[in-house]
Design an enzyme around this catalytic site. Structure first.
Site, PDB file in Angstrom:
ATOM      1  N   ARG A  60      18.643  17.700  36.731  1.00 39.97           N
ATOM      2  CA  ARG A  60      19.426  16.538  37.163  1.00 39.97           C
ATOM      3  C   ARG A  60      20.905  16.883  37.250  1.00 39.97           C
ATOM      4  O   ARG A  60      21.621  16.429  38.152  1.00 39.97           O
ATOM      5  CB  ARG A  60      19.209  15.374  36.188  1.00 39.97           C
ATOM      6  CG  ARG A  60      19.855  14.077  36.656  1.00 39.97           C
ATOM      7  CD  ARG A  60      19.413  12.903  35.821  1.00 39.97           C
ATOM      8  NE  ARG A  60      20.006  11.673  36.327  1.00 39.97           N
ATOM      9  CZ  ARG A  60      20.669  10.798  35.574  1.00 39.97           C
ATOM     10  NH1 ARG A  60      20.799  11.013  34.277  1.00 39.97           N
ATOM     11  NH2 ARG A  60      21.185   9.710  36.105  1.00 39.97           N
ATOM     12  N   HIS A  64      23.544  16.269  40.477  1.00 37.18           N
ATOM     13  CA  HIS A  64      24.732  15.423  40.391  1.00 37.18           C
ATOM     14  C   HIS A  64      26.014  16.231  40.581  1.00 37.18           C
ATOM     15  O   HIS A  64      27.025  15.696  41.032  1.00 37.18           O
ATOM     16  CB  HIS A  64      24.749  14.682  39.054  1.00 37.18           C
ATOM     17  CG  HIS A  64      23.852  13.483  39.039  1.00 37.18           C
ATOM     18  ND1 HIS A  64      24.306  12.203  38.780  1.00 37.18           N
ATOM     19  CD2 HIS A  64      22.522  13.368  39.269  1.00 37.18           C
ATOM     20  CE1 HIS A  64      23.290  11.357  38.850  1.00 37.18           C
ATOM     21  NE2 HIS A  64      22.193  12.036  39.140  1.00 37.18           N
ATOM     22  N   ASN A  89      26.801   8.776  36.054  1.00 35.27           N
ATOM     23  CA  ASN A  89      26.705  10.092  35.404  1.00 35.27           C
ATOM     24  C   ASN A  89      26.639  10.023  33.881  1.00 35.27           C
ATOM     25  O   ASN A  89      26.472  11.048  33.224  1.00 35.27           O
ATOM     26  CB  ASN A  89      27.912  10.963  35.791  1.00 35.27           C
ATOM     27  CG  ASN A  89      27.765  11.580  37.169  1.00 35.27           C
ATOM     28  OD1 ASN A  89      26.656  11.827  37.630  1.00 35.27           O
ATOM     29  ND2 ASN A  89      28.887  11.821  37.826  1.00 35.27           N
ATOM     30  N   HIS A 187      11.488  15.055  40.338  1.00 33.93           N
ATOM     31  CA  HIS A 187      11.075  13.985  39.426  1.00 33.93           C
ATOM     32  C   HIS A 187       9.733  14.262  38.769  1.00 33.93           C
ATOM     33  O   HIS A 187       9.205  13.409  38.063  1.00 33.93           O
ATOM     34  CB  HIS A 187      11.032  12.644  40.171  1.00 33.93           C
ATOM     35  CG  HIS A 187      12.378  12.133  40.567  1.00 33.93           C
ATOM     36  ND1 HIS A 187      12.578  11.189  41.560  1.00 33.93           N
ATOM     37  CD2 HIS A 187      13.622  12.454  40.103  1.00 33.93           C
ATOM     38  CE1 HIS A 187      13.862  10.953  41.694  1.00 33.93           C
ATOM     39  NE2 HIS A 187      14.523  11.702  40.829  1.00 33.93           N
TER      40      HIS A 187
END
Length: 322
Positions: A60, A64, A89, A187
């Site tokens: 992840r 980001h 975040n 995911h």
């Protein structure tokens, strides 16, 4: 048909590799810090052994970071109004793993290995440790100097996004619809806070939740409401993948086909024939997913990279050298 798709994916991605060959290169640290990748992999491995949630957090983290300002470790910078302070975040983790690798690398190879490269390599290693493909990626990224909270929301996928919204954002990063479907497969590991999918439910005056998003399997919805009742603490999380949450595999796509995608943005992949076909292909063939993942991850970790005289090589990932 599947073989043709694999070949097409590799051919297109190979062209992409050549497009950034002048700025990034494989074995970039072969002379300046030959043990860099081994050190990073060792720290990711040991961290994951102590905390099985680390692979999902590192994966992840790279998303980001790369989607905002490019893959330049801007997300690592600490301060007022930096990217870390944006609500989108605040639940990102894995920072300590990156800092641990950076500290050791600074002792062995001072001001040589960028935080941006550590993030990309750590995410690559995280996937391999979790059972996914081990991807060879080029290095040579440099660290950015800018980190603004205001840049976050326009550049990251919200879990409530429609297909059109996701395609628009991915296209702006040089990523295709195929890349979108493949990278959504991230995911298959990781966890999410309850508020990330709360919009699929409605709370009544007595604090009880009911399912309002009919694209979600009703039995799965019941399980989610048990794990994430209206009274759940803000820190409560559920696994992205209810079946094999710690294993990087193609179960995510199998979940989608039985309407067990955790986020609205997951379920959106079934709304169009083209993306639904891709989901079915990856659900039926894990190797197909792995081959395509390798190429899509290569593209992801090359978004907006800074090289040459751009940026800097930070001495610590949390602050610039100035």
């Amino acid at each position: 048909m599947e073989t043709r798709r694999v070949i097409l994916s590799i051919a297109v991605s190979s062209l992409f590799v050549f497009s950034f060959a002048d700025s990034l290169s494989f074995n970039f640290y072969a002379a300046s810090c030959p043990s860099a990748e081994f050190i990073i992999r060792d720290i990711v491995t040991s961290s994951s052994s102590n905390d099985p949630s680390i692979p999902g957090k590192l994966l992840r983290l790279v998303f980001h970071d790369c989607f905002v300002e490019g893959c330049d470790a801007s997300l690592m910078l600490i301060g007022n109004n930096t990217e870390q302070t944006d609500p989108g975040n605040r639940s990102v983790g894995g920072y300590s793993v990156i800092e641990s690798a950076k500290r050791l690398l600074e002792m062995l190879c001072p001001e040589t290995v960028s935080c941006a490269d550590i993030i990309a390599l750590a995410a690559r290693d995280a996937v391999g440790i979790a059972g996914g493909p081990m991807v060879q990626i080029p290095t040579g990224r440099r660290d950015g100097m800018v980190s603004l909270a205001s840049n976050v929301r326009p550049n990251i996928v919200d879990t409530s996004f429609t297909m059109d919204e996701m395609v628009k954002l991915f296209t702006s990063k040089g990523l295709s619809v195929l890349d979108l479907v493949i990278l959504s497969g991230a995911h298959t590991i990781g966890a999410a806070h309850c508020n990330a999918f709360r919009g699929r439910f409605q709370e009544d005056t007595k604090g009880r939740l009911t399912l309002i998003d009919k694209t979600l399997d009703s039995n799965y919805a019941v399980e989610l409401m048990k794990q994430c009742p209206a009274s759940a603490m803000a820190s409560a999380t559920v696994n992205n993948d209810p079946e094999t949450p710690m294993v990087f595999d193609n179960q995510y796509y199998r979940n989608l086909l039985v309407h067990k995608g955790l986020f609205q943005s997951d379920s959106a992949l079934l709304n169009e024939n083209s993306t639904r076909t891709m989901v079915k292909d990856f659900a039926n063939n894990q190797q197909l997913f792995f081959v395509n993942w390798s190429q899509a991850f290569l593209k992801l970790t090359s978004v907006g990279v800074k090289t040459g005289n751009e940026g800097e090589i930070r001495r610590t990932c949390a602050s610039t050298n100035a």
